[in-house]
Scaffold this motif. Structure first.
Motif, PDB file in Angstrom:
ATOM      1  N   THR A   1     -18.657  23.989 -43.347  1.00  0.00           N
ATOM      2  CA  THR A   1     -19.790  23.199 -43.830  1.00  0.00           C
ATOM      3  C   THR A   1     -21.059  23.616 -43.091  1.00  0.00           C
ATOM      4  O   THR A   1     -21.008  24.148 -41.978  1.00  0.00           O
ATOM      5  CB  THR A   1     -19.579  21.687 -43.608  1.00  0.00           C
TER       6      THR A   1
ATOM      7  N   LEU B   1     -20.048  25.293 -47.459  1.00  0.00           N
ATOM      8  CA  LEU B   1     -20.086  24.040 -48.217  1.00  0.00           C
ATOM      9  C   LEU B   1     -21.194  23.173 -47.653  1.00  0.00           C
ATOM     10  O   LEU B   1     -21.177  22.838 -46.466  1.00  0.00           O
ATOM     11  CB  LEU B   1     -18.745  23.301 -48.091  1.00  0.00           C
TER      12      LEU B   1
ATOM     13  N   GLY C   1     -21.696  19.984 -47.427  1.00  0.00           N
ATOM     14  CA  GLY C   1     -20.839  18.827 -47.643  1.00  0.00           C
ATOM     15  C   GLY C   1     -21.633  17.537 -47.530  1.00  0.00           C
ATOM     16  O   GLY C   1     -22.616  17.461 -46.782  1.00  0.00           O
ATOM     17  N   ASP C   2     -21.160  16.530 -48.259  1.00  0.00           N
ATOM     18  CA  ASP C   2     -21.809  15.224 -48.090  1.00  0.00           C
ATOM     19  C   ASP C   2     -21.401  14.602 -46.752  1.00  0.00           C
ATOM     20  O   ASP C   2     -21.901  13.542 -46.374  1.00  0.00           O
ATOM     21  CB  ASP C   2     -21.544  14.290 -49.275  1.00  0.00           C
ATOM     22  N   SER C   3     -20.533  15.300 -46.009  1.00  0.00           N
ATOM     23  CA  SER C   3     -20.262  14.893 -44.626  1.00  0.00           C
ATOM     24  C   SER C   3     -21.530  14.995 -43.781  1.00  0.00           C
ATOM     25  O   SER C   3     -21.567  14.502 -42.660  1.00  0.00           O
ATOM     26  CB  SER C   3     -19.135  15.739 -44.013  1.00  0.00           C
TER      27      SER C   3
ATOM     28  N   ASP D   1     -21.771  19.742 -52.557  1.00  0.00           N
ATOM     29  CA  ASP D   1     -21.103  18.530 -53.027  1.00  0.00           C
ATOM     30  C   ASP D   1     -21.961  17.826 -54.061  1.00  0.00           C
ATOM     31  O   ASP D   1     -23.193  17.883 -53.997  1.00  0.00           O
ATOM     32  CB  ASP D   1     -20.905  17.560 -51.838  1.00  0.00           C
TER      33      ASP D   1
ATOM     34  N   LYS E   1     -19.102  20.809 -55.957  1.00  0.00           N
ATOM     35  CA  LYS E   1     -17.773  20.257 -55.674  1.00  0.00           C
ATOM     36  C   LYS E   1     -17.768  18.789 -56.074  1.00  0.00           C
ATOM     37  O   LYS E   1     -18.704  18.056 -55.762  1.00  0.00           O
ATOM     38  CB  LYS E   1     -17.421  20.418 -54.190  1.00  0.00           C
TER      39      LYS E   1
ATOM     40  N   HIS F   1     -11.826  18.541 -55.821  1.00  0.00           N
ATOM     41  CA  HIS F   1     -11.490  18.062 -54.467  1.00  0.00           C
ATOM     42  C   HIS F   1     -10.540  16.891 -54.640  1.00  0.00           C
ATOM     43  O   HIS F   1     -10.918  15.871 -55.230  1.00  0.00           O
ATOM     44  CB  HIS F   1     -12.792  17.663 -53.751  1.00  0.00           C
TER      45      HIS F   1
ATOM     46  N   ILE G   1      -8.047  21.363 -45.981  1.00  0.00           N
ATOM     47  CA  ILE G   1      -8.519  20.741 -44.738  1.00  0.00           C
ATOM     48  C   ILE G   1      -7.490  19.666 -44.419  1.00  0.00           C
ATOM     49  O   ILE G   1      -7.288  18.735 -45.196  1.00  0.00           O
ATOM     50  CB  ILE G   1      -9.976  20.199 -44.841  1.00  0.00           C
TER      51      ILE G   1
ATOM     52  N   VAL H   1     -15.254  21.054 -40.937  1.00  0.00           N
ATOM     53  CA  VAL H   1     -16.603  20.538 -40.757  1.00  0.00           C
ATOM     54  C   VAL H   1     -17.201  21.216 -39.517  1.00  0.00           C
ATOM     55  O   VAL H   1     -16.572  21.252 -38.459  1.00  0.00           O
ATOM     56  CB  VAL H   1     -16.504  19.005 -40.593  1.00  0.00           C
TER      57      VAL H   1
HETATM   58  O1  KIV Z   1     -18.236  17.011 -47.101  1.00  0.00           O
HETATM   59  C1  KIV Z   1     -17.374  17.730 -46.572  1.00  0.00           C
HETATM   60  O2  KIV Z   1     -17.498  18.175 -45.423  1.00  0.00           O
HETATM   61  C2  KIV Z   1     -16.177  18.054 -47.357  1.00  0.00           C
HETATM   62  C3  KIV Z   1     -15.118  18.890 -46.723  1.00  0.00           C
HETATM   63  C4  KIV Z   1     -14.420  18.129 -45.679  1.00  0.00           C
HETATM   64  C5  KIV Z   1     -14.181  19.462 -47.721  1.00  0.00           C
HETATM   65  O3  KIV Z   1     -16.091  17.645 -48.483  1.00  0.00           O
END
Ligand code: KIV
Ligand code: NA
Length: 284
Positions: free
Chosen positions: A23, A42, A44-46, A84, A115, A143, A210, A222
């Protein structure tokens, strides 16, 4: 560098070469991922928890996310970039969701795929949405498993498909549906490794795992977990390759102490000279 394409990712998959994904949340983390030669990045929305201090990805708005996608995309390099679709950006209606995917891609031409988290029921709304994206030529990574945007309906952050064989079958079935719809890859999150290996073996598109063990076609982690950036609980599936937080805090406190002790900056080493005549004129 030219960005990798889906063809390149598929070529790796068909060669049996594992696919790396990490990410990124901003220009710095994206540069690091690019310099590390990750196959895929990625957004990511994380970012909600790992960069913005929210408790859950459900708190992140599309506008906030866009700002971060833009920063990630300003880092050049060869990585294939996936973004995402954040919580609330596609569930209201198909037209809204399509508009929002277009918006992400219009503003960020480096984004090559989106995603979408997907539930396990056969009539899950995400399946309809994914179908409509794919019909319009937008590449989609599915996902499944632990889908954090659905944390409340899943009853917490926990392993999926480990309690009853019907749950594992449902995961398998939705992976097959996502492939049939045309997803070029599927993220498997927090699934027992024996289950994710079977799911992977039965597909002809790559899985990116993951917390899904070594049997998937690729891995994603991440970035703040890999680098140890935050004082958070480390889930079992995470491997921290660095402790950046400790090094960062130690470097920053050294700086703070030197400022307090007046040992930084050092005259000569960190200062600029002025011509004597200019200085004499100046003080007179
Ligand atoms: O947002 C994110 O980091 C994720 C990954 C954990 C796959 O979706
Ligand atoms: Na995510």
């Amino acid at each position: 560098a030219q960005q990798l394409t889906v063809r390149d990712i598929m070529a790796k998959y068909h060669n049996g070469s594992p696919i790396s994904m990490v990410t990124a949340y901003d220009y710095i983390t994206a540069r690091w991922a690019q310099e590390a030669d990750s196959d895929m990045i990625l957004v990511g929305d994380s970012v909600a928890m790992c960069s913005l201090g929210y408790e859950s990805t459900t708190q992140l708005s599309l506008a906030e996310f866009q700002y971060h996608v833009g920063a990630v995309c300003r880092a050049s390099g060869s990585a294939f970039v996936v973004a995402d679709m954040p919580f609330g950006s596609f569930e209201k209606s198909i037209p809204d969701g399509i508009d929002n995917a277009f918006q992400l891609m219009h503003l960020n031409p480096r984004v090559q795929a989106v995603k979408v988290e997907c539930g396990l029921s056969e009539d899950d709304y995400s399946l309809e949405y994914i179908r409509e994206l794919l019909r319009r030529g937008i590449q989609v990574v599915g996902h499944i498993g632990l889908t954090p945007q659905r944390v409340h309906s899943l009853g917490g952050y926990r392993v999926q498909g480990n309690k009853q064989s019907s749950d594992a079958v449902a995961l398998y079935n939705v992976s097959q549906t996502l492939q049939r719809l045309g997803c070029f890859s599927i993220v498997l999150e927090c699934i027992p490794h024996k289950i994710s290996s079977v799911i992977t073996d039965k597909l002809h598109i790559p899985t990116i795992g993951i917390g899904a063990g070594p049997g998937t076609s690729g891995q994603v982690l991440v970035q703040s977990d890999i680098l140890g950036m935050l004082p958070v609980h480390k889930p079992k599936f995470v491997k921290a390759y660095a402790d950046l937080r400790t090094s960062a805090v130690s470097a920053l406190s050294q700086y703070v102490q030197e400022v307090h002790a007046k040992s930084f900056p050092q005259t000569g080493q960190h200062t600029f000279k002025v011509n004597d005549e200019v200085y004499d004129d100046f003080i007179s």
